[in-house]
Scaffold this active site. Structure first.
Site, PDB file in Angstrom:
ATOM      1  N   THR A  36      18.976 -25.707  27.808  1.00  0.00           N
ATOM      2  CA  THR A  36      18.609 -27.097  27.580  1.00  0.00           C
ATOM      3  C   THR A  36      17.778 -27.616  28.742  1.00  0.00           C
ATOM      4  OG1 THR A  36      20.587 -27.913  28.707  1.00  0.00           O
ATOM      5  CG2 THR A  36      20.778 -27.514  26.347  1.00  0.00           C
ATOM      6  N   THR A  39      17.588 -26.991  32.827  1.00  0.00           N
ATOM      7  CA  THR A  39      17.998 -25.601  33.034  1.00  0.00           C
ATOM      8  C   THR A  39      16.968 -24.654  32.424  1.00  0.00           C
ATOM      9  OG1 THR A  39      20.314 -26.308  32.907  1.00  0.00           O
ATOM     10  CG2 THR A  39      19.876 -23.949  32.741  1.00  0.00           C
ATOM     11  N   LYS A  68      21.933 -33.384  22.224  1.00  0.00           N
ATOM     12  CA  LYS A  68      21.197 -32.114  22.213  1.00  0.00           C
ATOM     13  C   LYS A  68      22.085 -30.932  21.802  1.00  0.00           C
ATOM     14  CE  LYS A  68      21.521 -32.248  27.277  1.00  0.00           C
ATOM     15  NZ  LYS A  68      20.725 -32.464  28.492  1.00  0.00           N
ATOM     16  N   LYS A 139      38.768 -23.008  23.747  1.00  0.00           N
ATOM     17  CA  LYS A 139      39.720 -22.844  22.653  1.00  0.00           C
ATOM     18  C   LYS A 139      39.559 -21.480  22.011  1.00  0.00           C
ATOM     19  CE  LYS A 139      41.307 -24.798  18.284  1.00  0.00           C
ATOM     20  NZ  LYS A 139      41.318 -25.973  17.374  1.00  0.00           N
ATOM     21  N   TYR A 213      54.097 -21.761  54.440  1.00  0.00           N
ATOM     22  CA  TYR A 213      55.329 -22.354  53.921  1.00  0.00           C
ATOM     23  C   TYR A 213      55.264 -23.849  54.134  1.00  0.00           C
ATOM     24  CZ  TYR A 213      56.606 -21.708  58.896  1.00  0.00           C
ATOM     25  OH  TYR A 213      56.624 -21.712  60.257  1.00  0.00           O
ATOM     26  N   HIS A 275      56.057 -34.857  65.482  1.00  0.00           N
ATOM     27  CA  HIS A 275      56.845 -35.066  64.265  1.00  0.00           C
ATOM     28  C   HIS A 275      56.483 -36.392  63.589  1.00  0.00           C
ATOM     29  CE1 HIS A 275      58.966 -31.455  65.093  1.00  0.00           C
ATOM     30  NE2 HIS A 275      59.569 -31.919  66.163  1.00  0.00           N
ATOM     31  N   PHE A 472      61.243 -58.146  61.549  1.00  0.00           N
ATOM     32  CA  PHE A 472      61.857 -59.216  62.349  1.00  0.00           C
ATOM     33  C   PHE A 472      63.133 -58.760  63.034  1.00  0.00           C
ATOM     34  CE2 PHE A 472      63.441 -60.327  57.934  1.00  0.00           C
ATOM     35  CZ  PHE A 472      64.780 -59.999  58.140  1.00  0.00           C
ATOM     36  N   ARG A 519      54.841 -57.592  58.058  1.00  0.00           N
ATOM     37  CA  ARG A 519      55.761 -56.518  58.413  1.00  0.00           C
ATOM     38  C   ARG A 519      55.064 -55.170  58.281  1.00  0.00           C
ATOM     39  NH1 ARG A 519      60.866 -55.814  54.607  1.00  0.00           N
ATOM     40  NH2 ARG A 519      59.407 -54.467  53.476  1.00  0.00           N
TER      41      ARG A 519
END
Length: 523
Positions: A36, A39, A68, A139, A213, A275, A472, A519
């Site tokens: 197409t 391409t 197309k 499919k 791990y 950490h 707080f 906060r």
């Protein structure tokens, strides 16, 4: 059917990478090439014989290329079950030829969004024919090979495929369309319709690295990046040297990067994380000055830590960092001498991010719980001068206010309950993750005293410091612990039913206290 000889291939790609080489190889095996638009032009320019899709269907490409490949000749050639007599009869009756290979990659929707295109251009980059062909070919993978990734061109370049090949390619193809549709759905929901939390939230992730791990050796783990991500984070950083990153490395490195991003526009600044909690943060006139101040806050926890810088790594700072064992260093860039110094530490991981992310950027955070996910917007709340409410009789000095803001910025990135003492642009003591705020205040003060003892200072840096609390003070006891540690100014959200008691305690101690109304819990 197991092995299939490719006799006809349909090539229609947005990304032309490798397509000419693939087509040349297929043509060498006698494969008829159908293509197409762009391409087909690329293949003809390379001297290949190509049949236009319009020649195959008998209809021209129309409506600016929107129509197309949406045609029975195309989809009949893809979906026909080759050993079903009724399907074969229908193909013969309607002049439908079998298509054995489809090579498709989709219009660059995510890239179009990322470049800030107008809505009309974004809509035009929603591919219709491509996903339709992908789904049809996938499919019917018993007979048809579908390739959606240039990395897989070698699988089909030999002119034939096995059932195992086609099954694997089909699975990958459905992942590609699912990711593509999810990206579009996410854009419509969040960007176009302004829904932060739509009824169905599509999240598209692409696997980056399989990790040795997880948090512990008995756990499996992998690292995924957000498809189409535009923010340069840990997932987009360039690893210059060192061992591969572990799950914990990545988690801690992200925590360090998120905090150093808060100082993107500040003077030279350094963050040390262990950490996922900061154990030292400082700004200074130079990077080495900032590093030394951050390191002095907690020289014990810094061992085996993660270091993030907001300036390119220089040689002097590199030498200081290599003075102890460090897991990961994150910086926007590094000079040649610094790289040479780090090269002697082959296991030390160096990540270069380029620009630091914007700490105020929007976004979502996700956390899995049993049976579901918790989704929230990022904590990108920023303080302005208008947000600050002076609640005590004594007002903070400019120096105290600067330390308050610095401590508040760091406390935002400390696990709750969080208490941070700061003085002169560096942390003096950090208390993290305790079940009550009083203990966090005491631990932070103890760590500051320990740091002073190790450094040979006459007094800990909590003397004359500002203290930040991420939430707080429910009682005055946490505040009084800060007073005992030597703090002279306090910054906290306010909002407790006992605010009046806490303010009275601050006044009695001669503290200056600022409420933020915001906060910063971090769990």
């Amino acid at each position: 059917m197991t092995d299939i000889t490719i006799r006809r291939a349909l090539l229609s790609v947005s990304d032309k990478t490798g397509i000419v080489d693939l087509a040349t190889g297929l043509a060498g095996h006698g494969v008829e090439l159908v293509s197409t638009g762009g391409t087909a032009k690329a293949l003809r320019d390379a001297g290949l014989d190509v049949r236009d899709i319009s020649d195959l269907t008998g209809f021209p490409e129309m409506m600016d290329g929107r129509v197309k490949t949406l045609h029975p000749v195309v989809h009949g050639g893809l979906l026909a079950v080759r050993d079903n007599p009724e399907h074969v009869a229908a193909m013969d009756a309607h002049g439908i030829g079998a298509i054995d290979l489809v090579v498709v990659n989709l219009y660059p929707f995510a890239a179009t969004v990322a470049k800030g295109a107008e809505r009309a251009e974004i809509i035009e980059n929603i591919d219709i024919g491509g996903p339709s062909m992908i789904r049809s070919a996938a499919k019917n993978h018993a007979s048809v090979a579908i390739v959606t990734d240039p990395e897989d061109y070698a699988v089909v370049a030999g002119g034939s495929t096995t059932l195992a090949d086609r099954t694997k390619l089909a699975a990958k193809a459905y992942t590609a369309t699912a990711s593509y549709d999810s990206t579009i759905a996410g854009w419509f929901a969040q960007e176009d319709q302004g829904e932060a939390f739509p009824a169905t939230l599509p999240i598209v992730l692409e696997r980056g690295a399989a990790l040795r791990y997880g948090e512990n050796p008995h756990q499996q783990a992998a690292f995924y990046t957000t498809a189409g991500a535009t923010t340069r984070g840990i997932g987009q950083a360039a690893q210059v040297q060192g061992k591969e990153l572990s799950y914990n490395n990545l988690n801690d490195a992200d925590a360090a990067l998120e905090l150093i991003a808060e100082f993107r526009d500040a003077g030279p600044s350094v963050v040390i994380v262990k950490h996922a909690n900061p154990c030292g943060v400082a700004s200074g006139a130079t990077l080495i000055e900032a590093y030394n101040a951050a390191f002095a806050c907690d020289t014990v926890s810094a061992f085996g830590g993660i270091i993030a810088l907001n300036r390119p790594l220089d040689a002097e700072t590199a030498r200081a960092i290599t003075g102890i064992f460090t897991e990961v260093v994150i910086a926007p860039d590094a000079d040649d001498e610094a790289l040479e110094i780090f090269a002697a530490k082959k296991n030390l991981r160096l990540l270069l991010t380029g620009d630091l992310p914007d700490a105020a950027r929007p976004g979502l955070q996700a956390k899995s719980i049993t049976g579901g996910w918790l989704i929230q917007t990022r904590d990108n709340g920023m303080l302005t001068d208008a947000d600050l409410k002076m609640v005590t009789k004594r007002q903070p000095t400019p120096e105290e206010l600067a330390d308050c803001r610095f401590a508040w910025t760091v406390a935002k990135h400390v696990k709750s309950n969080a208490i941070v003492y700061a003085k002169g642009g560096s942390t003096a003591g950090i208390g993290a993750g305790q079940m009550n705020r009083l203990e966090s205040a005491r631990i932070a003060a103890w760590k500051a005293k320990d740091a002073a003892d190790k450094a040979g200072w006459e007094t800990p840096r909590t003397i004359g410091s500002a203290v930040a609390s991420d939430a707080f003070f429910p009682f005055a006891d946490g505040l009084l612990a800060a007073v005992e540690a030597g703090a002279t100014a306090v910054i906290q959200p306010g909002g407790s039913i006992r605010d009046a008691d806490v303010i009275a305690a601050a006044d009695e101690a001669g503290l200056a206290m600022v409420f933020t109304g915001m906060r910063h819990f971090r769990h």
